[in-house]
Design a protein around this motif. Sequence first.
Motif, PDB file in Angstrom:
ATOM      1  N   PRO A 146       5.665  -2.598  16.775  1.00 20.02           N
ATOM      2  CA  PRO A 146       5.300  -1.297  16.204  1.00 20.02           C
ATOM      3  C   PRO A 146       4.878  -1.401  14.734  1.00 20.02           C
ATOM      4  O   PRO A 146       5.240  -2.354  14.033  1.00 20.02           O
ATOM      5  N   PHE A 147       4.106  -0.420  14.309  1.00 26.01           N
ATOM      6  CA  PHE A 147       3.691  -0.250  12.904  1.00 26.01           C
ATOM      7  C   PHE A 147       2.891  -1.441  12.371  1.00 26.01           C
ATOM      8  O   PHE A 147       2.881  -1.684  11.163  1.00 26.01           O
ATOM      9  N   LEU A 148       2.245  -2.188  13.256  1.00 25.19           N
ATOM     10  CA  LEU A 148       1.477  -3.346  12.808  1.00 25.19           C
ATOM     11  C   LEU A 148       0.304  -2.918  11.933  1.00 25.19           C
ATOM     12  O   LEU A 148       0.075  -3.468  10.851  1.00 25.19           O
ATOM     13  N   ARG A 149      -0.427  -1.943  12.409  1.00 22.89           N
ATOM     14  CA  ARG A 149      -1.589  -1.485  11.642  1.00 22.89           C
ATOM     15  C   ARG A 149      -1.156  -0.888  10.305  1.00 22.89           C
ATOM     16  O   ARG A 149      -1.795  -1.137   9.272  1.00 22.89           O
ATOM     17  N   GLU A 150      -0.060  -0.143  10.308  1.00 21.23           N
ATOM     18  CA  GLU A 150       0.388   0.508   9.074  1.00 21.23           C
ATOM     19  C   GLU A 150       0.757  -0.517   7.992  1.00 21.23           C
ATOM     20  O   GLU A 150       0.378  -0.360   6.830  1.00 21.23           O
ATOM     21  N   ILE A 151       1.482  -1.571   8.369  1.00 20.00           N
ATOM     22  CA  ILE A 151       1.918  -2.524   7.353  1.00 20.00           C
ATOM     23  C   ILE A 151       0.753  -3.361   6.827  1.00 20.00           C
ATOM     24  O   ILE A 151       0.675  -3.652   5.630  1.00 20.00           O
ATOM     25  N   PHE A 152      -0.188  -3.738   7.691  1.00 24.22           N
ATOM     26  CA  PHE A 152      -1.338  -4.516   7.214  1.00 24.22           C
ATOM     27  C   PHE A 152      -2.238  -3.661   6.330  1.00 24.22           C
ATOM     28  O   PHE A 152      -2.762  -4.141   5.315  1.00 24.22           O
ATOM     29  N   GLU A 153      -2.463  -2.415   6.687  1.00 26.44           N
ATOM     30  CA  GLU A 153      -3.275  -1.542   5.843  1.00 26.44           C
ATOM     31  C   GLU A 153      -2.588  -1.279   4.511  1.00 26.44           C
ATOM     32  O   GLU A 153      -3.246  -1.145   3.480  1.00 26.44           O
ATOM     33  N   HIS A 154      -1.278  -1.224   4.517  1.00 26.43           N
ATOM     34  CA  HIS A 154      -0.534  -1.027   3.273  1.00 26.43           C
ATOM     35  C   HIS A 154      -0.715  -2.227   2.350  1.00 26.43           C
ATOM     36  O   HIS A 154      -0.931  -2.066   1.138  1.00 26.43           O
TER      37      HIS A 154
ATOM     38  N   LEU B 192      -3.132  -4.677   2.590  1.00 27.76           N
ATOM     39  CA  LEU B 192      -4.528  -5.036   2.332  1.00 27.76           C
ATOM     40  C   LEU B 192      -5.292  -3.941   1.582  1.00 27.76           C
ATOM     41  O   LEU B 192      -6.086  -4.233   0.688  1.00 27.76           O
ATOM     42  N   PHE B 193      -5.061  -2.698   1.963  1.00 29.21           N
ATOM     43  CA  PHE B 193      -5.864  -1.596   1.421  1.00 29.21           C
ATOM     44  C   PHE B 193      -5.035  -0.610   0.592  1.00 29.21           C
ATOM     45  O   PHE B 193      -5.563   0.404   0.145  1.00 29.21           O
ATOM     46  N   GLU B 194      -3.749  -0.916   0.419  1.00 30.92           N
ATOM     47  CA  GLU B 194      -2.849  -0.107  -0.405  1.00 30.92           C
ATOM     48  C   GLU B 194      -2.748   1.337   0.088  1.00 30.92           C
ATOM     49  O   GLU B 194      -2.655   2.269  -0.707  1.00 30.92           O
ATOM     50  N   THR B 195      -2.780   1.521   1.382  1.00 33.31           N
ATOM     51  CA  THR B 195      -2.552   2.857   1.932  1.00 33.31           C
ATOM     52  C   THR B 195      -1.064   3.172   1.852  1.00 33.31           C
ATOM     53  O   THR B 195      -0.223   2.280   1.934  1.00 33.31           O
ATOM     54  N   PRO B 196      -0.692   4.440   1.669  1.00 31.35           N
ATOM     55  CA  PRO B 196       0.729   4.806   1.579  1.00 31.35           C
ATOM     56  C   PRO B 196       1.427   4.651   2.924  1.00 31.35           C
ATOM     57  O   PRO B 196       0.791   4.636   3.973  1.00 31.35           O
ATOM     58  N   LEU B 197       2.740   4.526   2.872  1.00 32.47           N
ATOM     59  CA  LEU B 197       3.557   4.439   4.069  1.00 32.47           C
ATOM     60  C   LEU B 197       4.317   5.747   4.271  1.00 32.47           C
ATOM     61  O   LEU B 197       4.750   6.381   3.305  1.00 32.47           O
ATOM     62  N   ILE B 198       4.483   6.129   5.532  1.00 31.92           N
ATOM     63  CA  ILE B 198       5.221   7.345   5.859  1.00 31.92           C
ATOM     64  C   ILE B 198       6.678   6.980   6.116  1.00 31.92           C
ATOM     65  O   ILE B 198       6.978   6.155   6.978  1.00 31.92           O
TER      66      ILE B 198
ATOM     67  N   SER C  61       8.325   0.132  -0.612  1.00 28.22           N
ATOM     68  CA  SER C  61       8.657  -1.294  -0.603  1.00 28.22           C
ATOM     69  C   SER C  61       9.742  -1.593   0.421  1.00 28.22           C
ATOM     70  O   SER C  61       9.661  -2.582   1.164  1.00 28.22           O
ATOM     71  N   ASP C  62      10.778  -0.739   0.465  1.00 24.44           N
ATOM     72  CA  ASP C  62      11.856  -0.962   1.440  1.00 24.44           C
ATOM     73  C   ASP C  62      11.332  -0.861   2.874  1.00 24.44           C
ATOM     74  O   ASP C  62      11.686  -1.675   3.728  1.00 24.44           O
ATOM     75  N   ARG C  63      10.482   0.151   3.127  1.00 22.95           N
ATOM     76  CA  ARG C  63       9.942   0.290   4.480  1.00 22.95           C
ATOM     77  C   ARG C  63       9.026  -0.895   4.811  1.00 22.95           C
ATOM     78  O   ARG C  63       9.039  -1.397   5.944  1.00 22.95           O
ATOM     79  N   ALA C  64       8.217  -1.345   3.846  1.00 26.10           N
ATOM     80  CA  ALA C  64       7.338  -2.492   4.082  1.00 26.10           C
ATOM     81  C   ALA C  64       8.154  -3.741   4.424  1.00 26.10           C
ATOM     82  O   ALA C  64       7.777  -4.519   5.310  1.00 26.10           O
ATOM     83  N   ILE C  65       9.268  -3.928   3.752  1.00 26.51           N
ATOM     84  CA  ILE C  65      10.129  -5.088   4.033  1.00 26.51           C
ATOM     85  C   ILE C  65      10.691  -4.996   5.446  1.00 26.51           C
ATOM     86  O   ILE C  65      10.698  -5.981   6.192  1.00 26.51           O
ATOM     87  N   TYR C  66      11.152  -3.803   5.832  1.00 25.36           N
ATOM     88  CA  TYR C  66      11.672  -3.635   7.191  1.00 25.36           C
ATOM     89  C   TYR C  66      10.602  -3.963   8.237  1.00 25.36           C
ATOM     90  O   TYR C  66      10.862  -4.648   9.239  1.00 25.36           O
TER      91      TYR C  66
END
Length: 551
Positions: free
Chosen positions: A359-367, A369-375, A389-394
């Motif tokens: 899950p969330f593969l596209r979200e983490i790579f876009e975050h 590579l393209f600095e898109t925000p995370l929900i 940062s915490d969500r990206a690490i998870y």
Amino acid sequence: MNSLAGVRRLMIVERDPVFRSGLLNCLSRFPEFRVVAEAESIPIAWRNLAELSRDRLDGILIGVGIEFAQQVKAQYPTVPILLIEPLSESDLGAAFQAGIEGYCPKGSSIAEFVAAIRQITTQQNYWRSEVLEQLTVSSPRSRSISVVKVIRQNWRSSGLVQIEAALNDIDAQLRSTSLSTLDQIFLTGRRRELKAARWLIQNAIPSEEIQPNPRAIVPVEFAITVPETAEIVPEAPLPKAWQGEILDRIAAKLQSNLDNLTNIPLEIDVLRIEKKRELFFTILRQLEDLLDELRFSQIQIDQFAAKQSDILRDLWQAIVMQFFGRYSMVRVKKRDLEIVSALLKEGDMVQAQILDQIPFLREIFEHLLFETPLIVDQTLYQVGTIEASDRAIYLLENLMIQLADAVIQPLLNRFSNLESIKQSFYDRRLLSTREIERFRNDLSWRFRVERFFTDPKAIFESRYRLFVLTEYGIDRIIVYSPRIEELETLSGVQLAVTLALETRDALSPRLRGTIAFLGSGIVYILTEVIGRGIGLIGRGILKGIGKSVRG
């Protein structure tokens, strides 16, 4: 490059059989190079050239004289040439004037030879800086600017060669199983610094400034022209500091315990702790390399979405090759098999069961590579914030753990009971055949339960289960995310599970209310009717007994 599948086809022309054999042995260690012809004399070389079309040669290594090299360049101007014999200053000037692409004499290091061949086979020059400085001194002042450009390119190439050599050395150290976790973390950080330095060099001196035109006529001494159609190398964005901090925090966690704290069996549970840690560091490095490659290719968001599945599979294949060794062999029924080739055949199954389910593969790579925000909990958090940062690490930790399972799953399918595999990779508690088969059965049962019950329930409840790294080991967390589209695609047993959950949710409050009402009625009857009746009867009996006693 005209060769297929990234292989660079080379021809060696060298009289010395010892040096020629050593060079062949050296190049055989690099899969990207393939020597398709060799010659010990000029007549044999011409015969080989006649048999090989120019579309089948990506470079010629010549050690039999400048005259032959000039003749080859005149007849085959598009085939790059690397001179490998020591030459005088005048011969070097003639070679440079003839448009010969490179010079790397005998006695050079293997790293320099490989770097020089890579340069000329990718339409770049490779001339040592000290050689070009001599050419600059001997050339007319008004013409020296062209050679200065080449000197700048060779400074660039020299720096890149040193960086590549340092990176290769670090990669070799990181492959060692005797490294401590702190050493691995330090070397991983050093590797990231070298790659950032390589990016700066590549962009500070653009390679298109000094690309030679092999067909150009050079009318003045040592002049060099730039082709009008030279391909400009796109600039890749430099990774931001916050991304390095995220990767460093994950690397630091790898020094803690990596035991599975959940009640869910994972494929990596079969590994010894040091092998498990080695696998995670391999994944972290390959993931970092992938991010660098995607940045350099300047992939767009919509392009990544279309290639997401292929990119993840390529990442898995790179991890398998790096972890097991591209050419590692194992003996099965008196036959030697390549481990990596056998494991990669399981690619379709691994992708369907594990990779495509992350899950969330596209979200983490876009975050990244393209600095898109995370929900996070229905709130958007920009890059660099604590929450993002915490969500990206998870998300990255879950990705790494799933990739690790994807690496070990085909090993368990293909070579689970081979003694050499057991001794090299398995935890001591899982060496016996009985324990291994029990472990594999647990994994098989887990997949069935997840497919038919756990996953439909998670979809219905709009949540995901993520595996994360903690100071005590591998644990799991639950995060909320809408999954309406997945819910609409469920069918069969999975749909029945969600309907059963919905039915339970619909009937449960009413059933509890009915039971409560009935319970209250029963209590009333027992206490108010039957209880009181029993009480009256008891009092009557006691009263009668009392009268009898008095009479």
